[in-house]
Each structure stands twice: as C-alpha cells, then as structure tokens.
Scaffold this motif. Sequence first.
Motif, mmCIF file in Angstrom:
data_model
loop_
_atom_site.group_PDB
_atom_site.id
_atom_site.type_symbol
_atom_site.label_atom_id
_atom_site.label_comp_id
_atom_site.label_asym_id
_atom_site.label_seq_id
_atom_site.Cartn_x
_atom_site.Cartn_y
_atom_site.Cartn_z
ATOM 1 N N LYS A 55 0.813 -1.216 0.000
ATOM 2 C CA LYS A 55 0.000 0.000 0.000
ATOM 3 C C LYS A 55 0.842 1.259 0.000
ATOM 4 C CE LYS A 55 -4.391 1.451 2.008
ATOM 5 N NZ LYS A 55 -5.466 1.014 2.945
ATOM 6 N N ASP A 56 1.961 1.259 0.713
ATOM 7 C CA ASP A 56 2.735 2.492 0.800
ATOM 8 C C ASP A 56 3.576 2.752 -0.449
ATOM 9 O OD1 ASP A 56 4.679 0.596 1.198
ATOM 10 O OD2 ASP A 56 5.232 1.267 3.206
ATOM 11 N N TYR A 57 3.484 1.906 -1.452
ATOM 12 C CA TYR A 57 4.089 2.175 -2.755
ATOM 13 C C TYR A 57 3.137 2.940 -3.668
ATOM 14 C CZ TYR A 57 8.389 -0.640 -2.501
ATOM 15 O OH TYR A 57 9.641 -1.127 -2.215
ATOM 16 N N VAL A 58 1.886 3.025 -3.281
ATOM 17 C CA VAL A 58 0.888 3.671 -4.127
ATOM 18 C C VAL A 58 1.076 5.187 -4.064
ATOM 19 C CG1 VAL A 58 -1.579 4.054 -4.513
ATOM 20 C CG2 VAL A 58 -0.749 1.792 -3.834
ATOM 21 N N GLY A 59 1.213 5.819 -5.226
ATOM 22 C CA GLY A 59 1.425 7.253 -5.280
ATOM 23 C C GLY A 59 0.156 8.032 -5.537
ATOM 24 N N GLU A 60 0.321 9.256 -5.990
ATOM 25 C CA GLU A 60 -0.823 10.136 -6.207
ATOM 26 C C GLU A 60 -1.767 9.618 -7.292
ATOM 27 O OE1 GLU A 60 0.597 14.043 -6.984
ATOM 28 O OE2 GLU A 60 1.422 14.334 -4.961
ATOM 29 N N GLY A 112 -2.884 6.704 -7.548
ATOM 30 C CA GLY A 112 -3.796 5.716 -7.004
ATOM 31 C C GLY A 112 -3.397 4.282 -7.339
ATOM 32 N N PRO A 113 -4.120 3.318 -6.784
ATOM 33 C CA PRO A 113 -3.756 1.908 -6.937
ATOM 34 C C PRO A 113 -3.795 1.396 -8.371
ATOM 35 C CG PRO A 113 -5.896 2.137 -5.864
ATOM 36 C CD PRO A 113 -5.290 3.491 -5.910
ATOM 37 N N ASN A 114 -4.692 1.908 -9.191
ATOM 38 C CA ASN A 114 -4.749 1.432 -10.573
ATOM 39 C C ASN A 114 -3.483 1.798 -11.344
ATOM 40 O OD1 ASN A 114 -7.327 0.211 -10.444
ATOM 41 N ND2 ASN A 114 -8.306 2.200 -10.668
ATOM 42 N N GLU A 115 -2.986 2.995 -11.099
ATOM 43 C CA GLU A 115 -1.752 3.423 -11.768
ATOM 44 C C GLU A 115 -0.571 2.589 -11.295
ATOM 45 O OE1 GLU A 115 0.763 7.292 -11.137
ATOM 46 O OE2 GLU A 115 -0.807 7.728 -12.622
ATOM 47 N N PHE A 116 -0.510 2.319 -10.000
ATOM 48 C CA PHE A 116 0.577 1.488 -9.485
ATOM 49 C C PHE A 116 0.497 0.077 -10.055
ATOM 50 C CE2 PHE A 116 2.022 -1.462 -6.022
ATOM 51 C CZ PHE A 116 3.378 -1.326 -6.291
ATOM 52 N N ARG A 135 -6.707 -6.408 -12.001
ATOM 53 C CA ARG A 135 -8.096 -6.713 -11.650
ATOM 54 C C ARG A 135 -8.368 -6.556 -10.154
ATOM 55 N NH1 ARG A 135 -9.179 -11.842 -12.454
ATOM 56 N NH2 ARG A 135 -7.073 -12.531 -12.970
ATOM 57 N N TYR A 136 -7.314 -6.677 -9.347
ATOM 58 C CA TYR A 136 -7.461 -6.549 -7.890
ATOM 59 C C TYR A 136 -6.381 -5.603 -7.360
ATOM 60 C CZ TYR A 136 -9.964 -10.890 -8.905
ATOM 61 O OH TYR A 136 -10.798 -11.843 -9.447
ATOM 62 N N PRO A 137 -6.433 -4.334 -7.712
ATOM 63 C CA PRO A 137 -5.328 -3.415 -7.380
ATOM 64 C C PRO A 137 -5.166 -3.150 -5.892
ATOM 65 C CG PRO A 137 -7.166 -2.217 -8.350
ATOM 66 C CD PRO A 137 -7.478 -3.670 -8.517
ATOM 67 N N THR A 138 -6.208 -3.348 -5.098
ATOM 68 C CA THR A 138 -6.092 -3.110 -3.653
ATOM 69 C C THR A 138 -6.034 -4.427 -2.882
ATOM 70 O OG1 THR A 138 -8.513 -2.919 -3.431
ATOM 71 C CG2 THR A 138 -7.271 -0.880 -3.800
ATOM 72 N N VAL A 139 -5.414 -5.419 -3.480
ATOM 73 C CA VAL A 139 -5.332 -6.745 -2.867
ATOM 74 C C VAL A 139 -4.640 -6.691 -1.507
ATOM 75 C CG1 VAL A 139 -3.188 -7.293 -4.092
ATOM 76 C CG2 VAL A 139 -4.677 -9.145 -3.305
ATOM 77 N N TYR A 140 -3.798 -5.690 -1.286
ATOM 78 C CA TYR A 140 -3.094 -5.564 0.000
ATOM 79 C C TYR A 140 -4.037 -5.290 1.165
ATOM 80 C CZ TYR A 140 -3.301 -0.950 -2.198
ATOM 81 O OH TYR A 140 -3.729 0.154 -2.876
ATOM 82 N N ASP A 141 -5.274 -4.868 0.897
ATOM 83 C CA ASP A 141 -6.224 -4.576 1.973
ATOM 84 C C ASP A 141 -6.977 -5.816 2.463
ATOM 85 O OD1 ASP A 141 -5.780 -1.863 2.352
ATOM 86 O OD2 ASP A 141 -7.174 -1.277 0.769
ATOM 87 N N LEU A 142 -6.806 -6.952 1.802
ATOM 88 C CA LEU A 142 -7.526 -8.156 2.185
ATOM 89 C C LEU A 142 -6.956 -8.761 3.460
ATOM 90 C CD1 LEU A 142 -7.893 -9.967 -1.270
ATOM 91 C CD2 LEU A 142 -9.528 -8.436 -0.143
ATOM 92 N N THR A 143 -7.796 -9.474 4.183
ATOM 93 C CA THR A 143 -7.311 -10.310 5.273
ATOM 94 C C THR A 143 -6.628 -11.530 4.673
ATOM 95 O OG1 THR A 143 -9.316 -11.654 5.429
ATOM 96 C CG2 THR A 143 -9.272 -9.586 6.689
#
Length: 241
Positions: A43-48, A50-54, A104-112
């Motif tokens: 998550k802390d690699y995501v810049g301005e 947003g997650p899709n760009e990263f 397809r799952y750009p915020t996968v880091y937020d999952l349990t």
Amino acid sequence: MLIDMHAHTRGISRCCRIYAPEMLRAAKEAGLDGVVLTNHYQKDYVGEGGPNEFAAAYVAEYRQTAAKGAEMGILVFCGIELTMAQHRNVHVLIYGVGEDFVLRYPTVYDLTLEELKDLVDKEGGVLVQAHPLRYDKNDLLDNRYLTGVEISCHPLYDATYLDELSAVARQTGLILTCGGDYHADTRRPRCGMYLPDSIMDSTAIGAYLKAAAEVRLLVDEINDEPPFEVVYLRSTKADRA
C-alpha cells in the motif's frame, strides 16, 4: 531448469539497487535458467495516481523484464511479493496467477489473510510465506492459508532456517520453495528450485507447487560453503497422523 523463485528489480522494488538488465545479467552469471519476478506490492508504494496506476506500472515492469530476459536467454516468470496492510511484518509470495491479477485486484493488500487465500484459490494460484523466521521470530502464518514456506538464501541475514522450516513443512504438509531475494546489496546467491522443463508460464508454476510430492532445491547457506542440493518429500496426512 534452475529457477530463483524470488527476485526484484528497482523499477518497482525501491529497496532493490539494480534495474532489470543488471538483475538478469547477475542471475545468468550465477548459472540460473530463470527467475520469478516477485516485486513488492504494498500500500505504501501507491502514489498520487492511485492503486490502478501502481498496478499498471507493476505489470509493465514485469513485461519489460520478461522481454529483456527473452533477449538475454533467461526465463522470467510472473510472481508477487505482497505485504498485507494487516500483517505489516509478514510478506507473502503469490505464484500461479496471471500477470493481470493486480490490474483486476489493485487493492489486494487490503484483504485479510483468509480473503487473500480465497481470492488466490479462485484465480488458480498459491500462497507461500516469504522468508519466515528471518528475524529469529516465530512469525509463521496459519498454515491453513499457505501452500508453502520459503527457504530464503539472502546473504544479508543470519541463516536460511532450512532445518527449522523443513520440519514445519513436514508437520503441516506444506511445500518448500527457495529464492535469493536478491537486492544487489550483497553477493548474488546461486539458489532456487529445479522446475520441470515443461513449465513455460507462470500459471504452470502454481499448478506444480500444488501437486508436487517431491521438490529439488539448490540452497546457498549463509556461509562460505558452496551451494548444495536438497530433496524435500512432502508429507501426506497419513505421514502426519
């Protein structure tokens, strides 16, 4: 073929000191047939942007590295080293999913961990805990959510914990993988997994790790001794009874 199951490039992994061409050159000089590119996804690699760009940059780095590998005659497979927001000190390697997984799952880091396991299962992949016990802590995740644990040969740390992790894997039916976690901050270890020559894409690696009853590893221990081979036999429920 000898494949390092854990490799980084500076194009994504900020802690890595070299870019793809140098990483591939070092792997080839070490006698490897290929690498799994497991750049950091966190998550802390995501810049301005947003997650899709990263996620798009992450996939682009893999594709560029794979293309460079093809030029140099070294295989490059797609993997992920994920840091979950809820487990900041634990890294999980994802194998066997398509290169578009993070698109397809750009915020996968937020999952349990349980949610991650369900998603990766659905996508045909596997979860392997990266370098457990590295800091001499019992930081092993619940083995119900793992397919394997990694023998990490990064020379910066004090041990690979081969004996301890082999025992854990036998007790739980997990598979062992092996990788160098190379960041160009030390010598380049010669290590990895011997995969069948028939494996030609990333999804096939996941299927192999799920099914393999026996694997052969090349381990570069944290000393001056040469690398050595390890044959690991996966235990069955009957063996553990």
